[in-house]
Design an enzyme around this catalytic site. Sequence first.
Site, PDB file in Angstrom:
ATOM      1  N   THR A   1       0.809  -1.227   0.000  1.00  0.00           N
ATOM      2  CA  THR A   1       0.000   0.000   0.000  1.00  0.00           C
ATOM      3  C   THR A   1       0.839   1.273   0.000  1.00  0.00           C
ATOM      4  OG1 THR A   1      -1.182  -1.273   1.657  1.00  0.00           O
ATOM      5  CG2 THR A   1      -2.099   0.854   1.063  1.00  0.00           C
TER       6      THR A   1
ATOM      7  N   GLY B   1       2.842  -2.721   8.154  1.00  0.00           N
ATOM      8  CA  GLY B   1       2.904  -3.347   9.472  1.00  0.00           C
ATOM      9  C   GLY B   1       4.302  -3.829   9.791  1.00  0.00           C
TER      10      GLY B   1
ATOM     11  N   GLU C   1      -6.792  -5.708   3.261  1.00  0.00           N
ATOM     12  CA  GLU C   1      -6.726  -6.873   2.361  1.00  0.00           C
ATOM     13  C   GLU C   1      -7.966  -6.936   1.470  1.00  0.00           C
ATOM     14  OE1 GLU C   1      -4.896 -10.418   3.414  1.00  0.00           O
ATOM     15  OE2 GLU C   1      -3.964  -9.659   5.231  1.00  0.00           O
TER      16      GLU C   1
END
Lengths: 678, 678
Positions: B137, B176, B429
């Site tokens: 992303t 993350g 997701e």
Amino acid sequence: MSEEREKATFDVRELTYFLDGGEKFTKIREKFMMELERDPTFRMYDMYDVTKDQIRERTMEKFRTIVHYVSAEPVPIFTMRMQTISLIDPGFWTRFGVHYGLFFGALRGSATSAQFSHWVSKGALALNGMVGCFAMTELGHGSNVAGLETTATFDEASDQFIIHTPTITATKWWIGGAAHTATHTVVFAQLIVRGKRYGTKSFVVQLRDTRTYTLMPGINIGDIGKKMGRDGIDNGWIQFTNVRIPRTNMLMKHTKVSRAGEVKEPPMAQLTYGALIQGRVAMVVDSGNIAKKAVTIAGRYAAVRRQFQSSPHDVQETKLIDYAIHQYRLMPLLAQAYAFHFTGVETQKLYDNLMDKLESTQPGDASMQDTLDTLKETHATSAGLKAFCTWSTLNAIEACRQTLGGHGYSAYTGLATTYNDFAVHCTWEGDNTILTLQSGRYLVSCYREALAGKAQPEGVSYLNHLDTLLNLGCGAKTNEDILNFDIIQEAWGVVTANVVKKAGDDFEVSLKAGMSPEAAYEECSQARLAAAKIHSFGYIFRRFAQAVKSAPEGLRPILTKVCFLYGLYSIEQNAGFFLQYRYFTPSQMDFVRAQVNVFCREVRQEYIPLIDAFNYSDYMINSPLGVYDGNVYEKYFDQVKRQNPVGGEHPYLPLIQSLLRRDIEDDEPLEDDEEDEE
Amino acid sequence: MSEEREKATFDVRELTYFLDGGEKFTKIREKFMMELERDPTFRMYDMYDVTKDQIRERTMEKFRTIVHYVSAEPVPIFTMRMQTISLIDPGFWTRFGVHYGLFFGALRGSATSAQFSHWVSKGALALNGMVGCFAMTELGHGSNVAGLETTATFDEASDQFIIHTPTITATKWWIGGAAHTATHTVVFAQLIVRGKRYGTKSFVVQLRDTRTYTLMPGINIGDIGKKMGRDGIDNGWIQFTNVRIPRTNMLMKHTKVSRAGEVKEPPMAQLTYGALIQGRVAMVVDSGNIAKKAVTIAGRYAAVRRQFQSSPHDVQETKLIDYAIHQYRLMPLLAQAYAFHFTGVETQKLYDNLMDKLESTQPGDASMQDTLDTLKETHATSAGLKAFCTWSTLNAIEACRQTLGGHGYSAYTGLATTYNDFAVHCTWEGDNTILTLQSGRYLVSCYREALAGKAQPEGVSYLNHLDTLLNLGCGAKTNEDILNFDIIQEAWGVVTANVVKKAGDDFEVSLKAGMSPEAAYEECSQARLAAAKIHSFGYIFRRFAQAVKSAPEGLRPILTKVCFLYGLYSIEQNAGFFLQYRYFTPSQMDFVRAQVNVFCREVRQEYIPLIDAFNYSDYMINSPLGVYDGNVYEKYFDQVKRQNPVGGEHPYLPLIQSLLRRDIEDDEPLEDDEEDEE
């Protein structure tokens, strides 16, 4: 953004004035926004990162910069100030409201004038020398005030009441401001005189020394701790162990206890309900305001964010808002925000009207019945609307948050916190389900009165034409006829009448089967819930349509579109009822569905000007994704870096180093020579 | 509680075994729960009060106690372990999943076997020497992977790729583990060779020195900061400034770039989709698990909490769960939790079956078409179910939270945090709206294939009988006939066929009007959304009904009731479609509504045993309101006091003292002698 703004066919400023109730009020709101933005204790940029302790301390600091307005400003103006604050800092609004709305409100509503003067002289109005909280809820008891366990036993010998917490479930719980702030409380307790119980009454009890803040004898207080949101308010729990207070600390405007222990109960207990209504009206208004804020953030971001190409020939990716589905997600929420705004304005008027009547009517007056009817109507209406508007707005916040995609999960984009702060509205000051059931109960009783020939007030006026409505076919001859406020209003009238009739008939059947009214009401709860919900849709549509009719001519075309979108979308969402009661045919319903898309597209044309008309400054919005100039990415990145500076020390370096070097540090097994034969 | 448990007409333990897939698996889950409860780094009692920094550090500590199971346990068993962890600590589950699911998963899915061995030897499997993250992303780009801006330009001279972030919107965002943990990343970037773009490919880039944790040259990383939930994972942003990596760091299982700069693209790009599906299946399973947890808390509390008397003769207040409306709020959610559980089990099987086929099929095999069909079906089904189940579960968590009344707003009662942690499932997701549209697109294409005579797979088998279904009247002759799984299944079949037909026909009309397929799909988005949603209801009901048929005889009666409740409640919630397509008449719909109440009452009889069968320990539930023994008030009070000890220092004493003593401290105006004439 400027391309979006050029699309306006109306004067944005004029719409702002119309929403605010006139230019004068717009100017006042703008003054409030500017004053808040200047006040260093109201700085907002770091609010998403402060800890519970920090935010509580800062909330306390804010008192000082606001408190003098209480006496300096007329109530309606100060109310506007607080509404403005509630938009950016609901935690402070709550803490302030606990003292002025609940504690001071209880004094005003339940104290005799001598008692009231006494507490004002102690500093209750100026917040100078004392600060109050409101101890109603208990660990084991919420909505059922009559079921509270705390006792207030009259001790004739000493002319005192003994306030006592007899069990763990009787512990006062959720008491805003109790943990660290309040010196006094109004406590709700079971009045016991000479062994007889008289129900729940209210008493002023001192909790702490007003200078040292040490607890008074018999008082035990703790902090409720971390909450879903609104951590700025220090909710606490309180236990009373045989705490003695003078008899005159019982608030005696209604029920009185004399020196000799005689209890005199009030002639009309209903008149005390008024106090509950204020908070509910405030939450209806807050729903509209917060809905507008959420739509501003989601709406402006959708005009900037681009994603995928809707056609392979496009050079740039397509703006989110140019996708049909994004319009379908956002435009009805924009329409709902307008609907709730106008509903808030009208609900406030209903409340002001009630207060005027209550103040000018004395028991025995000829106008008393009219006042009681107004009280009953306003009570039920505000209960139903509080539940409906807070539920819908909570859903709208989450829906708006999700339209931000992944960024909606960042604290800095604002809607996550907005959700967490707002959520409490659904359960406090009357749990929404219980309020909706009460509203349904009111509808059933109106229905029965209407059947018996008694004319019903404006809010439920459709019940005055039951015979006609229940037998009415759809007034629309062609599909296009549906696009008419009167037809939509009639459609809601017919469907609501049917749904209310269903609840009323179920109730009647149970009564005839020998049930008590209570049991019969319980039996038809699901029907009551449905009735109240459908009633609210129709009620709010009427408020919106009325507002459109009263709008300046230049605003009417655009507001008409927004109102149609609200009405048609609401019908689509409740299609089952419109088909069930055969007001619309399946093919008409297809038309309604198609028109929702048409109006989504229409409203989308001017949706940025419609959002601009809400007139919230960037400071008030406090989200980089909702900034006026549309420069969202840069402001978002700046905000993230400001709050999380690059570089600096690694927060857990030794931990991760030892994890990634396990081969070196971990115990190696002793090598086994026998097997190691190479 | 024991009174509620005595009502069971079935063997609770047997139901647990059935849910878990056998006694063996129940034992394994119980072992996992016990192991977690013993592990001091997994202590849960203070989790609602830790700061972002504390929780991140603790998350890191947990790696060490879990990581060795990765290699010691077979994959299905380790998956169960992780599912158990995700229930109590979704933040850790995410951080662990970032390395193993995303980073390591990308290696497994996209690296050649030589590349894979290389990274395993560097410690990627053992998490020893390196830890990875997954940089897909970007700030300005989410769901549209093809639109990513980061570039990977091949430099033939040095045999290297240059990874570069050209704009602010190209900044890798939400990554993350990037903020403080990862040493390496798989980065998605536009492959550019000799000036030509080949689309988005993946590359391994080192971010930090694996010993000192200093950033590698050209890498700029920051912390994304505070989020709505899951603060245990350190999401970060990454900017690459001309970062050079060896050519062999491009993952070349599919697309290959040779030393000479020749690009070889894979024969079947679709085969790479498999990787996306795993995360979605995990979220369907997680939805069921979290739904069960939420219902456990709300359900047990409702059996203990008492409020109001439902009859004036009652001595005690009435249990919440004995109110019709509370049953109506909770029992359908309990039924839904069961439905989602069985759906999760079946979706996992679908996925495992796909993986088997993908592993055993080579391009050119005769079975390739079958494998591709399975891939297409599993992809669409998992996309639609991920969206449907995560949305429904998020709503269910909030609905459960609200049934706790005011206590639902306390952090310690658990559901507020559960909501905040779970919410991210709706947007990551694959954003739910986009996934639902994809699922709708699949349905439209299946519909068109079915029209053309091609047989459709089990998941959309209703499309194989279009002619029959679209002309079918309701199979129920009497109202009682409706209470039959086959009729309910047929009802969903008919309605889904109609809704899919509507979307398909709208699509056809647009095509005939000369639109491109893309534009035609865009035009029917709302119809696609509706089709996918209705399809999911029917699909899930079929899964549930199937599971009931396969249940041991002793469990079938109770599961049948729960399944009827799910089916009938879902019909009621979508009444508009059943009336629109005239499967049910208004009077049949009244019957359905009445039966929902009947089944709510029936299921209520054994709802505590039904909840007990989920078999979550008190530690796993981590909410005093959901404890097994029902001793909710004492445990809640204990928890509040443990986390907020009574006494101790006042957090802002000087502040409040100065506020309440303004008369002394504030500047007094100079007295004006002229006016002071007394």
